[in-house]
Design a protein around this motif. Structure first.
Motif, short mmCIF file in Angstrom:
data_model
loop_
_atom_site.label_atom_id
_atom_site.label_comp_id
_atom_site.label_asym_id
_atom_site.label_seq_id
_atom_site.Cartn_x
_atom_site.Cartn_y
_atom_site.Cartn_z
N SER A 43 0.93 -1.15 0.05
CA SER A 43 -0.03 -0.15 -0.03
C SER A 43 0.95 1.15 0.10
O SER A 43 1.65 1.45 0.97
CB SER A 43 -1.02 -0.28 0.99
N VAL A 44 0.95 2.07 -1.12
CA VAL A 44 2.01 2.98 -1.18
C VAL A 44 1.31 4.25 -0.82
O VAL A 44 0.09 4.29 -0.60
CB VAL A 44 2.28 3.22 -2.88
N ALA A 45 2.21 5.11 -0.54
CA ALA A 45 1.80 6.53 -0.15
C ALA A 45 0.63 7.16 -0.88
O ALA A 45 0.63 7.03 -2.28
CB ALA A 45 2.87 7.44 -0.22
N ALA A 46 -0.31 7.83 -0.29
CA ALA A 46 -1.47 8.42 -1.22
C ALA A 46 -1.93 9.55 -0.28
O ALA A 46 -1.73 9.55 0.99
CB ALA A 46 -2.53 7.21 -1.14
N ARG A 61 -10.61 5.15 5.68
CA ARG A 61 -9.09 5.05 5.54
C ARG A 61 -8.58 6.45 5.01
O ARG A 61 -9.11 7.28 4.44
CB ARG A 61 -8.85 4.21 4.24
N GLY A 62 -7.50 7.02 5.72
CA GLY A 62 -7.08 8.27 5.73
C GLY A 62 -5.49 8.19 4.61
O GLY A 62 -5.46 7.20 4.15
N PRO A 63 -5.10 9.54 4.37
CA PRO A 63 -3.91 9.24 3.41
C PRO A 63 -2.68 8.70 4.17
O PRO A 63 -2.74 8.37 5.43
CB PRO A 63 -3.58 10.86 3.63
N HIS A 107 1.24 20.90 2.23
CA HIS A 107 1.33 20.79 0.81
C HIS A 107 2.60 20.29 0.34
O HIS A 107 2.48 19.50 -0.65
CB HIS A 107 1.46 22.59 0.30
N GLY A 108 3.43 20.65 0.90
CA GLY A 108 4.96 20.08 0.43
C GLY A 108 4.92 18.54 0.54
O GLY A 108 5.41 17.86 -0.51
N THR A 109 4.21 17.58 1.48
CA THR A 109 4.40 16.46 1.71
C THR A 109 3.44 15.85 0.54
O THR A 109 3.63 14.91 -0.26
CB THR A 109 3.90 15.88 2.90
N TYR A 110 2.44 16.60 0.26
CA TYR A 110 1.37 16.07 -0.68
C TYR A 110 2.16 16.26 -2.10
O TYR A 110 2.15 15.17 -2.75
CB TYR A 110 0.00 17.47 -0.81
N ARG A 111 2.73 17.22 -2.54
CA ARG A 111 3.54 17.28 -3.76
C ARG A 111 4.50 16.06 -3.80
O ARG A 111 4.71 15.55 -4.92
CB ARG A 111 4.21 18.55 -3.77
N GLN A 112 5.24 15.88 -2.65
CA GLN A 112 6.24 14.83 -2.90
C GLN A 112 5.53 13.33 -3.12
O GLN A 112 6.17 12.55 -3.94
CB GLN A 112 7.31 14.67 -1.44
N ILE A 113 4.45 13.15 -2.51
CA ILE A 113 3.83 11.85 -2.87
C ILE A 113 3.32 11.74 -3.96
O ILE A 113 3.30 10.73 -4.91
CB ILE A 113 2.60 11.63 -1.64
N GLN A 114 2.79 12.64 -4.58
CA GLN A 114 2.12 13.02 -5.97
C GLN A 114 3.13 12.80 -6.88
O GLN A 114 3.01 12.06 -8.02
CB GLN A 114 1.45 14.06 -6.09
N ARG A 115 4.35 13.39 -6.80
CA ARG A 115 5.31 13.22 -7.55
C ARG A 115 5.82 11.66 -7.71
O ARG A 115 6.13 11.06 -8.82
CB ARG A 115 6.71 14.18 -7.20
N ARG A 150 8.55 6.56 -0.28
CA ARG A 150 6.99 6.76 -0.75
C ARG A 150 6.33 5.76 -1.36
O ARG A 150 5.15 5.27 -0.86
CB ARG A 150 6.61 8.05 -1.44
N ILE A 151 7.07 4.70 -2.08
CA ILE A 151 6.49 3.84 -2.96
C ILE A 151 6.99 2.39 -2.07
O ILE A 151 5.84 1.34 -2.08
CB ILE A 151 6.65 3.59 -4.34
N GLY A 152 8.31 2.16 -1.76
CA GLY A 152 8.69 0.99 -0.63
C GLY A 152 9.34 0.07 -1.64
O GLY A 152 9.85 -0.70 -1.27
#
Length: 250
Positions: free
Chosen positions: A31-34, A53-55, A167-175, A211-213
């Motif tokens: 289950s990867v970062a989301a 379920r949360g992020p 917002h920074g963590t969000y961007r890192q995960i999406q990237r 983030r992905i593992g």
């Protein structure tokens, strides 16, 4: 791959994606970062369970039994449940909601019929009208690239409330998710570095492991079943989902 998966887009501004999945055998997946919250209905051995379920900011290994089914409503970024803040659900601190009847569950003091793959929009609309689900329009504006929508400090405050992360963590995960989809689709590591905006291959590798593992090479070879990955594009100050590649739910 032991999970059979289908999904569809939604025309609701409150919903990112609706998915359904079933397991053909016992197995595990990463289950990867989301960045999204979601509501998931599990059907196993004739019983139903509804889970909030949360992020997720980091990957985790999840086991699946054979013969189980899941239906999920993944909320759009900025959609959240005020009485169940995203921060309280972050990183697998899932909440299993109590059952009311064989066809309903309790949420915020009311009984709600279990949603299905086909009626997710109607279900979420009812939650919104009842005040159980809210949407922060400022977050959506910031993701769409509206630099005037919020000050930097306001962006952080709104993101923390709606997503449980900065917002920074969000961007890192999406990237990292964007790069993973590129690699799974056959892109070279050099192309993934360039298109996802990493400094170099080492930077890409560190991000994906965190983030992905798994490493970029293992993603390319599809050695591990990964969770629900969106095909995205860089847009404005955020990342906007456009379509999906097949993957199991997170």
């Amino acid at each position: 791959m032991f999970l059979v998966f289908e999904h569809r887009p939604s025309d609701s501004p409150l919903i990112e994606r609706v998915w359904h999945c079933r397991s053909e055998r016992t197995g595990t997946f990463l289950s990867v970062a989301a960045t999204h919250c979601e509501l998931v209905v599990t059907r196993y051995r004739g019983r139903l369970r509804v889970t909030l379920r949360g992020p997720e900011t980091k990957p985790s290994l999840i086991g699946c039994p054979a013969g189980a089914e899941w239906t999920g409503i993944r909320l759009a970024t900025g959609s959240y449940l005020p009485r169940h803040p995203a921060a309280s659900l972050l990183d697998r601190r899932d909440v299993n909601l109590p059952g009311a009847t064989s066809r309903a569950f309790w949420l915020d003091g009311s009984a709600w019929e279990h949603p299905s793959f086909d009626n997710a929009e109607a279900f979420v609309s009812r939650l919104s009208r009842a005040g159980v689900l809210a949407r922060d329009a400022a977050v959506a504006a910031a993701l769409a690239g509206d630099s005037q929508a919020l000050s930097r400090r306001s962006v952080q405050r709104h993101f923390l409330l709606a997503t449980g992360m900065t917002h920074g963590t969000y961007r890192q995960i999406q990237r990292a998710r964007y790069a993973s989809v590129l690699l799974r689709s056959g892109a070279s590591m050099a192309d993934a570095v360039h298109q996802a905006g990493y400094y170099d291959q080492a930077h890409l590798t560190r991000s994906l492991v965190r983030r992905i593992g798994v490493t970029p090479g293992r993603i390319q070879r599809q050695e591990r079943q990964l969770s629900f990955l969106y095909k995205t594009t860089l847009f404005g100050s955020g990342y906007v989902g456009q379509s999906l590649s097949g993957a199991p739910p997170s």
